[in-house]
Design a protein around this motif. Structure first.
Motif, PDB file in Angstrom:
ATOM      1  N   TYR A  24       0.845  -1.192   0.000  1.00 39.13           N
ATOM      2  CA  TYR A  24       0.000   0.000   0.000  1.00 39.13           C
ATOM      3  C   TYR A  24       0.886   1.251   0.000  1.00 39.13           C
ATOM      4  O   TYR A  24       1.200   1.792   1.071  1.00 39.13           O
ATOM      5  CB  TYR A  24      -0.937  -0.014   1.212  1.00 39.13           C
ATOM      6  N   ALA A 288      -7.250  -1.878   3.431  1.00 38.17           N
ATOM      7  CA  ALA A 288      -8.148  -1.288   2.431  1.00 38.17           C
ATOM      8  C   ALA A 288      -9.238  -0.472   3.120  1.00 38.17           C
ATOM      9  O   ALA A 288      -9.569   0.645   2.686  1.00 38.17           O
ATOM     10  CB  ALA A 288      -8.755  -2.381   1.559  1.00 38.17           C
ATOM     11  N   TYR A 289      -9.771  -1.005   4.205  1.00 34.37           N
ATOM     12  CA  TYR A 289     -10.809  -0.278   4.928  1.00 34.37           C
ATOM     13  C   TYR A 289     -10.236   0.854   5.774  1.00 34.37           C
ATOM     14  O   TYR A 289     -10.933   1.835   6.065  1.00 34.37           O
ATOM     15  CB  TYR A 289     -11.655  -1.241   5.763  1.00 34.37           C
ATOM     16  N   ARG A 291      -8.016   2.825   4.630  1.00 36.53           N
ATOM     17  CA  ARG A 291      -8.017   3.914   3.649  1.00 36.53           C
ATOM     18  C   ARG A 291      -9.399   4.582   3.608  1.00 36.53           C
ATOM     19  O   ARG A 291      -9.513   5.814   3.598  1.00 36.53           O
ATOM     20  CB  ARG A 291      -7.662   3.369   2.268  1.00 36.53           C
ATOM     21  N   ALA A 292     -10.440   3.766   3.601  1.00 41.25           N
ATOM     22  CA  ALA A 292     -11.795   4.320   3.605  1.00 41.25           C
ATOM     23  C   ALA A 292     -12.075   5.092   4.888  1.00 41.25           C
ATOM     24  O   ALA A 292     -12.682   6.172   4.872  1.00 41.25           O
ATOM     25  CB  ALA A 292     -12.819   3.189   3.426  1.00 41.25           C
ATOM     26  N   VAL A 307     -18.386  -2.404   7.460  1.00 43.03           N
ATOM     27  CA  VAL A 307     -18.186  -2.570   6.018  1.00 43.03           C
ATOM     28  C   VAL A 307     -19.448  -2.242   5.228  1.00 43.03           C
ATOM     29  O   VAL A 307     -19.368  -1.871   4.049  1.00 43.03           O
ATOM     30  CB  VAL A 307     -17.719  -4.002   5.680  1.00 43.03           C
ATOM     31  N   VAL A 310     -19.499   1.506   3.758  1.00 50.69           N
ATOM     32  CA  VAL A 310     -18.391   2.026   2.950  1.00 50.69           C
ATOM     33  C   VAL A 310     -18.680   1.879   1.457  1.00 50.69           C
ATOM     34  O   VAL A 310     -18.852   0.755   0.967  1.00 50.69           O
ATOM     35  CB  VAL A 310     -17.083   1.287   3.291  1.00 50.69           C
ATOM     36  N   PRO A 312     -17.725   1.166  -2.182  1.00 51.77           N
ATOM     37  CA  PRO A 312     -16.575   0.386  -2.649  1.00 51.77           C
ATOM     38  C   PRO A 312     -15.422   1.236  -3.181  1.00 51.77           C
ATOM     39  O   PRO A 312     -14.254   0.884  -2.991  1.00 51.77           O
ATOM     40  CB  PRO A 312     -17.177  -0.499  -3.747  1.00 51.77           C
ATOM     41  N   TYR A 314     -14.231   3.870  -2.073  1.00 50.31           N
ATOM     42  CA  TYR A 314     -13.404   4.399  -0.990  1.00 50.31           C
ATOM     43  C   TYR A 314     -12.293   3.433  -0.586  1.00 50.31           C
ATOM     44  O   TYR A 314     -11.357   3.824   0.105  1.00 50.31           O
ATOM     45  CB  TYR A 314     -14.278   4.712   0.229  1.00 50.31           C
ATOM     46  N   LEU A 315     -12.407   2.181  -1.002  1.00 46.18           N
ATOM     47  CA  LEU A 315     -11.394   1.188  -0.650  1.00 46.18           C
ATOM     48  C   LEU A 315     -10.164   1.276  -1.537  1.00 46.18           C
ATOM     49  O   LEU A 315      -9.099   0.778  -1.183  1.00 46.18           O
ATOM     50  CB  LEU A 315     -11.976  -0.225  -0.776  1.00 46.18           C
ATOM     51  N   SER A 316     -10.306   1.889  -2.695  1.00 46.77           N
ATOM     52  CA  SER A 316      -9.257   1.876  -3.708  1.00 46.77           C
ATOM     53  C   SER A 316      -8.480   3.182  -3.732  1.00 46.77           C
ATOM     54  O   SER A 316      -9.026   4.261  -3.489  1.00 46.77           O
ATOM     55  CB  SER A 316      -9.880   1.625  -5.084  1.00 46.77           C
TER      56      SER A 316
END
Length: 328
Positions: A24, A288-289, A291-292, A307, A310, A312, A314-316
């Motif tokens: 990451y 990943a979460y 980051r969100a 989860v 959130v 989706p 926002y995870l990327s």
């Protein structure tokens, strides 16, 4: 600027977070907090301090997201609401029966101190939770089933090790093969908790410990073993290290349902995970979460989330344009 990640605890999850951060590039490890003597712990990331958990408050402005890497049985019920008063926090709390209570405590603490929190992040609860949600909304007339394993459950293994007289231990969750195949075949069986899984425990007892008491304590433990056919094997420390050192896991989520004017069409949705390392996979989900969660905090959102809350995207780390071009 990179998202500054703190880790509270340096067991399997804590070590997994540190390793996963290499994947990451928009995140960096800021600090590792431990309850042991910091001088006794050496981490892999050079230049990152290892600090006593009692000094955590001094870091509240130096960490964007604190990952709580403790166990669900004893650590997270107290730690997550406590640290939600200082940091934006994320945890892997996995005692399904107590999630609502845990959420309420963390939400109250985070809101009172203007922080953002997220609980029960991983693959179950977490990714499997989303698979169950998709099943419910896509096949409203149906039934869902979740099978875990065969694999090592970190939470259940931690619960075993907390039993008085236990020196070390591992727990395997094992799906009942006949039940799994009946579901996959669309037979829609009515299954109890005991019908779907068995639990196998491999225990190293402390010298002089009463093995009968240990076995009974494990088998009657609510929320962990009481509702399952559980086998307890007492083995040596050498055998545990030789044969049970891995952390593989996985599982299945099914939704079996019917559609049509006369409900004449049968459908089965199946989501499967096969994991060589439970903690390494889990910690990738957590980051990943995280980051969100960081984005939620930047937007001024306060309180606790899961989860389900959130989006989706926002995870990327990819932009909306990149997601539409490459993944849609």
């Amino acid at each position: 600027m990179a998202i500054r990640i703190g880790i509270m605890g340096y067991g399997n999850i804590g070590k997994g977070i540190e390793t996963a951060l290499a994947d990451y590039p928009d995140m960096e490890l800021a600090v590792v907090f431990i309850r042991r003597n910091p001088a006794d712990v050496k981490i892999h990331t050079s230049g990152v301090p290892v600090v006593s958990a009692g000094e955590a408050e001094k870091w509240k402005d130096k960490v964007d997201v604190l990952v709580l890497a403790g166990g669900s049985a004893m650590d997270l019920p107290e730690q997550t609401p406590a640290y939600a008063s200082l940091f934006n926090v994320i945890d892997t709390f996995d005692t399904h029966a107590h999630i609502s209570r845990h959420f309420a405590k963390v939400d109250e603490a985070a809101r009172a101190h203007g922080k953002t929190a997220m609980i029960s992040v991983g693959w179950d609860p977490g990714l499997f939770s989303l698979a169950r949600l998709f099943g419910h909304v896509i096949l409203p007339d149906g039934k869902d089933y979740t099978f875990w394993g065969r694999g090592v459950s970190q939470g259940h293994s931690d619960a075993i090790r907390r039993v008085p007289g236990v020196k070390d231990g591992k727990q395997y969750t094992c799906p009942v093969a006949s039940a799994l195949e009946a579901v996959r075949n669309g037979e829609n069986p009515v299954l109890t908790t005991r019908d779907m899984h068995t639990r196998e425990c491999y225990v190293v007892a402390e010298e002089g410990a009463d093995r009968g008491t240990i076995e009974n304590t494990i088998k009657t433990m609510p929320n962990y073993f009481a509702d399952y056919d559980t086998t307890v094997h007492f083995i040596s420390e050498e055998e545990l290290k030789e044969k049970h050192s891995g952390l593989a896991h996985g599982g299945f989520v099914f939704r079996s349902g019917r559609t049509g004017v006369h409900k004449e069409h049968d459908h089965v949705m199946e989501y499967r995970l096969k994991l060589d390392s439970n903690p390494e996979f889990t910690t990738h989900v957590v980051l990943a979460y995280a980051r969100a969660l960081y984005r939620f905090a930047k937007e001024g959102k306060k309180g606790c989330f899961t989860v389900f809350d959130v989006p989706p995207a926002y995870l990327s780390s990819l932009s909306g344009e990149e997601l539409r071009a490459h993944l849609l």
